[in-house]
Scaffold this motif. Structure first.
Motif, PDB file in Angstrom:
ATOM      1  N   ILE A  54       0.850  -1.205   0.000  1.00  0.00           N
ATOM      2  CA  ILE A  54       0.000   0.000   0.000  1.00  0.00           C
ATOM      3  C   ILE A  54       0.885   1.255   0.000  1.00  0.00           C
ATOM      4  O   ILE A  54       0.670   2.192  -0.767  1.00  0.00           O
ATOM      5  CB  ILE A  54      -0.959  -0.012   1.213  1.00  0.00           C
ATOM      6  CG1 ILE A  54      -1.967  -1.158   1.083  1.00  0.00           C
ATOM      7  CG2 ILE A  54      -1.687   1.323   1.337  1.00  0.00           C
ATOM      8  CD1 ILE A  54      -2.837  -1.368   2.316  1.00  0.00           C
ATOM      9  N   ALA A  55       1.905   1.235   0.863  1.00  0.00           N
ATOM     10  CA  ALA A  55       2.777   2.415   0.962  1.00  0.00           C
ATOM     11  C   ALA A  55       3.543   2.646  -0.346  1.00  0.00           C
ATOM     12  O   ALA A  55       3.687   3.783  -0.799  1.00  0.00           O
ATOM     13  CB  ALA A  55       3.747   2.238   2.132  1.00  0.00           C
ATOM     14  N   PHE A  56       4.020   1.573  -0.963  1.00  0.00           N
ATOM     15  CA  PHE A  56       4.743   1.706  -2.238  1.00  0.00           C
ATOM     16  C   PHE A  56       3.814   2.228  -3.334  1.00  0.00           C
ATOM     17  O   PHE A  56       4.245   2.988  -4.209  1.00  0.00           O
ATOM     18  CB  PHE A  56       5.350   0.366  -2.659  1.00  0.00           C
ATOM     19  CG  PHE A  56       6.743   0.127  -2.153  1.00  0.00           C
ATOM     20  CD1 PHE A  56       7.247   0.828  -1.064  1.00  0.00           C
ATOM     21  CD2 PHE A  56       7.566  -0.806  -2.747  1.00  0.00           C
ATOM     22  CE1 PHE A  56       8.528   0.619  -0.598  1.00  0.00           C
ATOM     23  CE2 PHE A  56       8.860  -1.031  -2.290  1.00  0.00           C
ATOM     24  CZ  PHE A  56       9.338  -0.317  -1.206  1.00  0.00           C
ATOM     25  N   ALA A  57       2.573   1.761  -3.313  1.00  0.00           N
ATOM     26  CA  ALA A  57       1.622   2.230  -4.333  1.00  0.00           C
ATOM     27  C   ALA A  57       1.405   3.733  -4.198  1.00  0.00           C
ATOM     28  O   ALA A  57       1.293   4.459  -5.194  1.00  0.00           O
ATOM     29  CB  ALA A  57       0.302   1.482  -4.216  1.00  0.00           C
ATOM     30  N   ARG A  58       1.351   4.203  -2.950  1.00  0.00           N
ATOM     31  CA  ARG A  58       1.225   5.657  -2.732  1.00  0.00           C
ATOM     32  C   ARG A  58       2.503   6.362  -3.198  1.00  0.00           C
ATOM     33  O   ARG A  58       2.453   7.458  -3.735  1.00  0.00           O
ATOM     34  CB  ARG A  58       0.993   5.962  -1.241  1.00  0.00           C
ATOM     35  CG  ARG A  58      -0.309   5.402  -0.710  1.00  0.00           C
ATOM     36  CD  ARG A  58      -1.496   6.127  -1.290  1.00  0.00           C
ATOM     37  NE  ARG A  58      -2.723   5.379  -1.140  1.00  0.00           N
ATOM     38  CZ  ARG A  58      -3.836   5.850  -0.590  1.00  0.00           C
ATOM     39  NH1 ARG A  58      -3.877   7.075  -0.140  1.00  0.00           N
ATOM     40  NH2 ARG A  58      -4.913   5.102  -0.535  1.00  0.00           N
TER      41      ARG A  58
END
Lengths: 125, 206
Positions: B18-22
């Motif tokens: 999730i953090a990488f996608a952001r």
């Protein structure tokens, strides 16, 4: 209540989605990758698919295309961490009925599911 | 060395996803190009095993942005990019029409800021989701030996420390930028982080 297939390579996300959907009275099955998802979609004929995009193996966008090839009326909600507006537009053009970004709330999931099941979305039916 | 059980590893991998996608979305906003992300591969190591583990994965020249973060969860964060990818990324974000041969002073400054934004997007997302506030030091760019930098992290603390290594690739305008996020945490911070993740998962279903 609907039969819903969750497609996500994360066991945690599947647990969370299962908990949310079962609290809403839905029947849930799970697939941990794209190939299993296609098999379960074919065999179980779920009313709705909740589909992750960033997955190991087959990417969610490919799963979306293949499911829509199998059934052009398939109702699919994309549940992804990818918040790019271009991604939302691409999934919509490939036939997704809904788009929810991670991290989501239970209200967002249940509302999106209800909207799509009732045919109130503007995506394909 | 694996220090987390399967359930904890999976949960951590999904949060990093999730953090990488952001982070990818931040890159897309900064560059104006669509960014595709490979699913991150997440592994955890005891700090003494980190140089060998990362050295085995990364053979090429790299550019590394290093930030120290503090708060209830404290440690070191490294964004490691393959050097060619870092140059490409810097060119794209500076709207350079031609491919630079390397990083000049202006390129280094730009890359440091890019690293700052990406590390903050990634760890800030973690903090927001888990309700854990972290503060960041000034980012520092390292272009010298990665092994030396990693070895410098292995000394200076008496607490048992672990490294979470998340590897992915950002595909941007037909270029692949290999990226590694390394978070080095003390055992107490890792324990707090895992408890926060468990609380977050429970809260999601309510």
């Amino acid at each position: 209540m609907a039969k819903i297939l969750i497609v996500d390579d994360s066991a945690m996300s599947r647990r969370i989605l299962r908990g949310i959907l079962e609290s809403g009275g839905h029947h849930v099955s799970e697939a941990e990758d794209g190939m299993v998802a296609l098999e379960k979609f074919f065999l179980d004929k779920p009313d709705l698919v909740l589909l992750d995009l960033i997955m190991k193996g087959m990417f969610g966008m490919d799963v979306l295309k293949k499911i829509r090839l199998m059934d052009d009326k398939a109702r699919i909600i994309v549940a992804t961490a990818d918040i790019q507006s271009s991604t939302m537009a691409m999934t919509k053009s490939e036939g997704a009925s809904g788009f929810v970004t991670k991290p989501f709330t239970s209200e967002e999931i249940l509302s999106a599911v209800q909207t799509v099941l009732e045919g109130r979305n503007d995506g394909p039916q | 060395m694996m220090v987390l059980n399967e359930k904890q590893s999976d949960a951590l991998a999904e949060l990093i996803n999730i953090a990488f996608a952001r982070t990818a979305a931040s890159l897309s906003t900064m560059s104006g190009y669509r960014v595709l992300l490979d699913p991150p591969n997440v592994e955890t190591y005891a700090i003494e095993d980190l140089p060998a583990a990362v050295g085995a994965r990364i053979k090429e020249e790299v550019a590394t942005v290093h930030q120290i973060f503090s708060g209830p969860v404290a440690g070191d964060a490294l964004l490691i990019l393959n050097y060619e990818g870092a140059v490409t990324l810097t060119d794209l974000l500076r709207l350079n029409q031609t491919h630079s041969l390397g990083l000049d002073d202006s390129g280094r400054e730009a890359l440091t800021e890019i690293g700052n934004i990406l590390l903050n997007a990634c760890l800030g997302m973690f903090g927001n989701m888990l309700h854990v506030h972290v503060s960041f030091s000034m980012p520092r760019l390292h272009l010298e030996s990665l092994e030396d930098l990693l070895r410098s992290l292995t000394i200076g603390s008496e607490e048992l420390r672990y490294a979470i290594v998340a590897a992915t690739a950002f595909h941007i305008k037909e270029s692949a930028v290999s990226g590694y996020l390394v978070m080095v945490l003390g055992i107490s911070s890792l324990d707090r982080l895992m408890h926060a993740i468990e609380d977050w998962e429970e809260g999601q279903i309510k």
